[in-house]
Scaffold this active site. Sequence first.
Site, PDB file in Angstrom:
ATOM      1  N   LEU A 136      39.277  45.595  34.578  1.00  0.00           N
ATOM      2  CA  LEU A 136      39.646  44.666  33.499  1.00  0.00           C
ATOM      3  C   LEU A 136      38.387  43.999  32.944  1.00  0.00           C
ATOM      4  N   THR A 137      37.573  43.424  33.845  1.00  0.00           N
ATOM      5  CA  THR A 137      36.380  42.666  33.437  1.00  0.00           C
ATOM      6  C   THR A 137      35.364  43.575  32.743  1.00  0.00           C
ATOM      7  N   THR A 169      35.594  46.216  41.969  1.00  0.00           N
ATOM      8  CA  THR A 169      35.692  46.497  43.410  1.00  0.00           C
ATOM      9  C   THR A 169      36.200  47.931  43.629  1.00  0.00           C
ATOM     10  N   LEU A 244      47.174  40.481  38.233  1.00  0.00           N
ATOM     11  CA  LEU A 244      46.307  39.440  38.807  1.00  0.00           C
ATOM     12  C   LEU A 244      47.117  38.469  39.660  1.00  0.00           C
ATOM     13  N   ASN A 245      48.337  38.166  39.234  1.00  0.00           N
ATOM     14  CA  ASN A 245      49.166  37.244  40.039  1.00  0.00           C
ATOM     15  C   ASN A 245      49.350  37.762  41.462  1.00  0.00           C
ATOM     16  N   GLU A 368      39.149  36.912  40.257  1.00  0.00           N
ATOM     17  CA  GLU A 368      40.593  36.639  40.105  1.00  0.00           C
ATOM     18  C   GLU A 368      40.849  35.303  39.415  1.00  0.00           C
ATOM     19  N   THR A 370      38.202  32.153  37.760  1.00  0.00           N
ATOM     20  CA  THR A 370      37.306  31.195  38.421  1.00  0.00           C
ATOM     21  C   THR A 370      38.080  29.920  38.756  1.00  0.00           C
TER      22      THR A 370
HETATM   23  P1  TGC Z   1      47.314  33.994  26.971  1.00  0.00           P
HETATM   24  O1  TGC Z   1      47.537  34.045  25.499  1.00  0.00           O
HETATM   25  O2  TGC Z   1      47.368  32.690  27.669  1.00  0.00           O
HETATM   26  O3  TGC Z   1      48.310  34.990  27.713  1.00  0.00           O
HETATM   27  C1  TGC Z   1      48.673  36.266  27.182  1.00  0.00           C
HETATM   28  C2  TGC Z   1      50.111  36.536  27.614  1.00  0.00           C
HETATM   29  O4  TGC Z   1      50.168  36.608  29.044  1.00  0.00           O
HETATM   30  C3  TGC Z   1      51.019  35.576  29.585  1.00  0.00           C
HETATM   31  N1  TGC Z   1      50.342  35.086  30.777  1.00  0.00           N
HETATM   32  C4  TGC Z   1      50.682  35.525  31.990  1.00  0.00           C
HETATM   33  N2  TGC Z   1      51.672  36.339  32.390  1.00  0.00           N
HETATM   34  C5  TGC Z   1      51.774  36.601  33.697  1.00  0.00           C
HETATM   35  N3  TGC Z   1      50.906  36.072  34.606  1.00  0.00           N
HETATM   36  C6  TGC Z   1      49.901  35.263  34.242  1.00  0.00           C
HETATM   37  N4  TGC Z   1      49.068  34.773  35.169  1.00  0.00           N
HETATM   38  C7  TGC Z   1      49.752  34.951  32.878  1.00  0.00           C
HETATM   39  N5  TGC Z   1      48.878  34.191  32.163  1.00  0.00           N
HETATM   40  C8  TGC Z   1      49.260  34.283  30.878  1.00  0.00           C
HETATM   41  C9  TGC Z   1      51.116  34.542  28.472  1.00  0.00           C
HETATM   42  O5  TGC Z   1      52.297  33.798  28.599  1.00  0.00           O
HETATM   43  C10 TGC Z   1      51.108  35.435  27.252  1.00  0.00           C
HETATM   44  O6  TGC Z   1      52.390  36.063  27.169  1.00  0.00           O
HETATM   45  P2  TGC Z   1      52.994  36.552  25.770  1.00  0.00           P
HETATM   46  O7  TGC Z   1      54.317  37.116  26.137  1.00  0.00           O
HETATM   47  O8  TGC Z   1      53.062  35.303  24.922  1.00  0.00           O
HETATM   48  O9  TGC Z   1      52.052  37.557  25.206  1.00  0.00           O
HETATM   49  O10 TGC Z   1      45.933  34.728  27.243  1.00  0.00           O
HETATM   50  P3  TGC Z   1      44.460  34.219  27.016  1.00  0.00           P
HETATM   51  O11 TGC Z   1      43.726  35.337  26.361  1.00  0.00           O
HETATM   52  O12 TGC Z   1      44.458  32.874  26.353  1.00  0.00           O
HETATM   53  O13 TGC Z   1      43.890  34.092  28.522  1.00  0.00           O
HETATM   54  C11 TGC Z   1      44.464  33.240  29.436  1.00  0.00           C
HETATM   55  C12 TGC Z   1      43.684  33.208  30.772  1.00  0.00           C
HETATM   56  C13 TGC Z   1      42.303  32.638  30.557  1.00  0.00           C
HETATM   57  C14 TGC Z   1      44.420  32.285  31.695  1.00  0.00           C
HETATM   58  C15 TGC Z   1      43.611  34.562  31.422  1.00  0.00           C
HETATM   59  O14 TGC Z   1      43.098  35.497  30.574  1.00  0.00           O
HETATM   60  C16 TGC Z   1      42.901  34.591  32.750  1.00  0.00           C
HETATM   61  O15 TGC Z   1      43.597  34.470  33.752  1.00  0.00           O
HETATM   62  N6  TGC Z   1      41.531  34.779  32.862  1.00  0.00           N
HETATM   63  C17 TGC Z   1      40.860  35.030  34.119  1.00  0.00           C
HETATM   64  C18 TGC Z   1      40.532  36.508  34.220  1.00  0.00           C
HETATM   65  C19 TGC Z   1      40.668  37.036  35.612  1.00  0.00           C
HETATM   66  O16 TGC Z   1      41.252  36.446  36.479  1.00  0.00           O
HETATM   67  N7  TGC Z   1      40.127  38.235  35.837  1.00  0.00           N
HETATM   68  C20 TGC Z   1      40.286  38.885  37.106  1.00  0.00           C
HETATM   69  C21 TGC Z   1      39.837  40.328  37.042  1.00  0.00           C
HETATM   70  S1  TGC Z   1      40.340  41.297  38.434  1.00  0.00           S
HETATM   71  C22 TGC Z   1      39.460  40.731  39.723  1.00  0.00           C
HETATM   72  O17 TGC Z   1      38.739  39.794  39.655  1.00  0.00           O
HETATM   73  C23 TGC Z   1      39.660  41.475  40.998  1.00  0.00           C
HETATM   74  S2  TGC Z   1      38.771  40.802  42.300  1.00  0.00           S
HETATM   75  C24 TGC Z   1      39.163  41.777  43.630  1.00  0.00           C
HETATM   76  C25 TGC Z   1      40.221  41.204  44.517  1.00  0.00           C
HETATM   77  O18 TGC Z   1      41.257  40.763  44.031  1.00  0.00           O
HETATM   78  O19 TGC Z   1      40.031  41.175  45.742  1.00  0.00           O
HETATM   79  P1  FAD Z   2      32.412  33.897  32.904  1.00  0.00           P
HETATM   80  O1  FAD Z   2      33.761  34.117  32.336  1.00  0.00           O
HETATM   81  O2  FAD Z   2      31.228  34.181  32.023  1.00  0.00           O
HETATM   82  O3  FAD Z   2      32.324  32.408  33.449  1.00  0.00           O
HETATM   83  C1  FAD Z   2      31.074  31.776  33.777  1.00  0.00           C
HETATM   84  C2  FAD Z   2      31.353  30.284  34.015  1.00  0.00           C
HETATM   85  O4  FAD Z   2      31.919  29.702  32.833  1.00  0.00           O
HETATM   86  C3  FAD Z   2      32.363  30.041  35.142  1.00  0.00           C
HETATM   87  O5  FAD Z   2      32.008  28.882  35.836  1.00  0.00           O
HETATM   88  C4  FAD Z   2      33.665  29.791  34.378  1.00  0.00           C
HETATM   89  O6  FAD Z   2      34.586  28.977  35.105  1.00  0.00           O
HETATM   90  C5  FAD Z   2      33.159  29.085  33.137  1.00  0.00           C
HETATM   91  N1  FAD Z   2      34.077  29.226  32.011  1.00  0.00           N
HETATM   92  C6  FAD Z   2      34.458  30.370  31.380  1.00  0.00           C
HETATM   93  N2  FAD Z   2      35.346  30.095  30.410  1.00  0.00           N
HETATM   94  C7  FAD Z   2      35.552  28.764  30.445  1.00  0.00           C
HETATM   95  C8  FAD Z   2      36.366  27.867  29.703  1.00  0.00           C
HETATM   96  N3  FAD Z   2      37.196  28.308  28.743  1.00  0.00           N
HETATM   97  N4  FAD Z   2      36.310  26.553  29.998  1.00  0.00           N
HETATM   98  C9  FAD Z   2      35.504  26.096  30.985  1.00  0.00           C
HETATM   99  N5  FAD Z   2      34.708  26.886  31.733  1.00  0.00           N
HETATM  100  C10 FAD Z   2      34.740  28.211  31.462  1.00  0.00           C
HETATM  101  N6  FAD Z   2      36.986  42.272  37.861  1.00  0.00           N
HETATM  102  C11 FAD Z   2      37.847  43.310  37.702  1.00  0.00           C
HETATM  103  O7  FAD Z   2      38.372  43.540  36.614  1.00  0.00           O
HETATM  104  N7  FAD Z   2      38.145  44.131  38.763  1.00  0.00           N
HETATM  105  C12 FAD Z   2      37.590  43.957  39.978  1.00  0.00           C
HETATM  106  O8  FAD Z   2      37.892  44.712  40.917  1.00  0.00           O
HETATM  107  C13 FAD Z   2      36.655  42.884  40.166  1.00  0.00           C
HETATM  108  N8  FAD Z   2      36.029  42.713  41.364  1.00  0.00           N
HETATM  109  C14 FAD Z   2      35.023  41.785  41.470  1.00  0.00           C
HETATM  110  C15 FAD Z   2      34.236  41.746  42.628  1.00  0.00           C
HETATM  111  C16 FAD Z   2      33.174  40.854  42.729  1.00  0.00           C
HETATM  112  C17 FAD Z   2      32.293  40.877  43.945  1.00  0.00           C
HETATM  113  C18 FAD Z   2      32.930  39.930  41.687  1.00  0.00           C
HETATM  114  C19 FAD Z   2      31.823  38.914  41.805  1.00  0.00           C
HETATM  115  C20 FAD Z   2      33.694  39.965  40.533  1.00  0.00           C
HETATM  116  C21 FAD Z   2      34.739  40.898  40.401  1.00  0.00           C
HETATM  117  N9  FAD Z   2      35.473  41.022  39.212  1.00  0.00           N
HETATM  118  C22 FAD Z   2      36.378  42.049  39.055  1.00  0.00           C
HETATM  119  C23 FAD Z   2      35.115  40.214  38.038  1.00  0.00           C
HETATM  120  C24 FAD Z   2      35.676  38.804  38.078  1.00  0.00           C
HETATM  121  O9  FAD Z   2      37.054  38.791  37.854  1.00  0.00           O
HETATM  122  C25 FAD Z   2      34.931  37.964  37.029  1.00  0.00           C
HETATM  123  O10 FAD Z   2      33.605  37.805  37.519  1.00  0.00           O
HETATM  124  C26 FAD Z   2      35.581  36.637  36.758  1.00  0.00           C
HETATM  125  O11 FAD Z   2      36.808  36.805  36.077  1.00  0.00           O
HETATM  126  C27 FAD Z   2      34.680  35.680  35.944  1.00  0.00           C
HETATM  127  O12 FAD Z   2      34.118  36.324  34.839  1.00  0.00           O
HETATM  128  P2  FAD Z   2      32.534  36.236  34.571  1.00  0.00           P
HETATM  129  O13 FAD Z   2      31.836  36.612  35.819  1.00  0.00           O
HETATM  130  O14 FAD Z   2      32.260  37.036  33.345  1.00  0.00           O
HETATM  131  O15 FAD Z   2      32.237  34.707  34.309  1.00  0.00           O
END
Ligand code: TGC
Ligand code: FAD
Length: 389
Positions: A136-137, A169, A244-245, A368, A370
């Site tokens: 995703l990222t 990952t 993600l949830n 997942e 921040t």
């Molecule tokens: P936004 O307009 O708020 O939402 C779009 C649509 O999605 C719905 N929604 C959700 N639905 C289910 N679960 C959630 N947690 C949801 N959050 C929002 C929302 O209601 C809307 O629905 P609809 O029907 O109106 O279209 O979207 P946005 O672009 O403003 O972004 C919101 C935000 C910042 C909260 C979201 O994008 C976010 O959570 N950002 C963080 C990204 C993140 O967590 N990346 C993780 C990548 S994967 C990873 O890190 C794997 S690590 C490895 C491991 O897990 O061990």
């Molecule tokens: P940024 O989004 O650039 O954020 C940098 C800083 O700015 C943070 O402190 C953040 O909180 C802050 N910030 C950003 N936006 C705002 C705002 N609106 N308001 C206030 N503060 C804000 N991703 C995947 O898709 N799949 C994976 O398997 C996966 N595995 C990972 C494994 C590791 C070891 C790591 C380190 C990351 C992994 N990720 C994965 C990516 C991870 O989900 C992202 O790193 C994370 O979502 C944050 O994105 P970023 O690093 O680009 O930071």
Amino acid sequence: MREFRGVDFYLADGLLSAEEKMARATVRSFVEEQILPIIDRHFEEGTFPLHLAKEMGGLGLLGANLPEEYGCAGMGDVAYGLVMQELERGDSGLRSFASVQGALVMYPIFNFGTEEQKRSWLPRLARGEAIGCFGLTEPDHGSDPGGMETRAVRHGNRWLLNGTKSWITNGTIADVAVVWAKVDGEVRGFLVEKGTPGFSAPEILHKMSLRASVTSQLIFEDCSIPEGNQLPGAQGLRAALMCLNQARYGIAWGALGAAMACYHAAVEYARERTQFGRPLAGFQLVQEKLAFMLTEITKGQLLALQLGRLKEAGRLHFSQTSLAKRNNVAMALDCARMARDLLGANGISLEFAVIRHMCNLETLKTYEGTHDIHTLILGHAITGLEAFA
Ligand code: TGC
Ligand code: FAD
């Protein structure tokens, strides 16, 4: 009062079923016998113990809360949470492997895939014979995945993918990648198999956190995949966020395991280490640190348990998962830093698990969503006003 050195201060074990305790005990033994003896070497060398994938599969730990019909263990959500807790008591890298495989690869295939995709992938992924990753990222889109630049374009009966995913990952070791890309401006999910021309997954090196885990880039250059590799149910960013949830739920439990490992190390060390003629454990300032850790772990356990019961009842809102991920990860990082301090110079040595957990938890704070992004998700839930942009 009786001496208390365990982490079940509120007797929450009494709220668990026999099956849940059994799942926890099985993984605890697995971690003690197969992970703890080798994890420091892997952490130091920056390698993932890949041979454990099939072992985890054999124990039913991959996609453990998905149905038996697809070769999964069909566990309840609390049992699944306890599995994540115990894996992370070993190392966050092991829990991440299982989280990604189950919550971010098997869940979307199960939830958004065709019957053919489910039958083809889920049993192999459950056994650990195939490995998956979740892209995703992107380099320029982490917290705002909706801004992704990866594109999929229709070419006859195939899709052509272009773009780059980062920080993924399992990327380099994955047989299949769940990839999110935009089609005419709308987010869609695809399955990309290892070896597909135009797809490469170089490893990201030099990490100082989550070292016993493979992290990669996914690069798509005119990568052509069959139309049958689209996940038909994955429509919109919401579908990716639903995955993600599932992973955030596992992290809320997993962080507890890392915190417990640090607490145990701190209690043992404080009892054994003598300074100024008596054990560290007898000093008030040390006891304050141990009291803080036990209090925070106890609160985190109750939070995770109720989160699990809500999930099992189908009553979980994603903002509740955000609250638990945010709290338990921050709590675990506090405990790890405190334990590191308590161990003095030994606290920076891999001889004790604390510094490894502390470094790993820095990643948990970021991935997942921040800590701050979860603050904003809660802010939205409380006020009804979005403060992301
Ligand atoms: P936004 O307009 O708020 O939402 C779009 C649509 O999605 C719905 N929604 C959700 N639905 C289910 N679960 C959630 N947690 C949801 N959050 C929002 C929302 O209601 C809307 O629905 P609809 O029907 O109106 O279209 O979207 P946005 O672009 O403003 O972004 C919101 C935000 C910042 C909260 C979201 O994008 C976010 O959570 N950002 C963080 C990204 C993140 O967590 N990346 C993780 C990548 S994967 C990873 O890190 C794997 S690590 C490895 C491991 O897990 O061990
Ligand atoms: P940024 O989004 O650039 O954020 C940098 C800083 O700015 C943070 O402190 C953040 O909180 C802050 N910030 C950003 N936006 C705002 C705002 N609106 N308001 C206030 N503060 C804000 N991703 C995947 O898709 N799949 C994976 O398997 C996966 N595995 C990972 C494994 C590791 C070891 C790591 C380190 C990351 C992994 N990720 C994965 C990516 C991870 O989900 C992202 O790193 C994370 O979502 C944050 O994105 P970023 O690093 O680009 O930071």
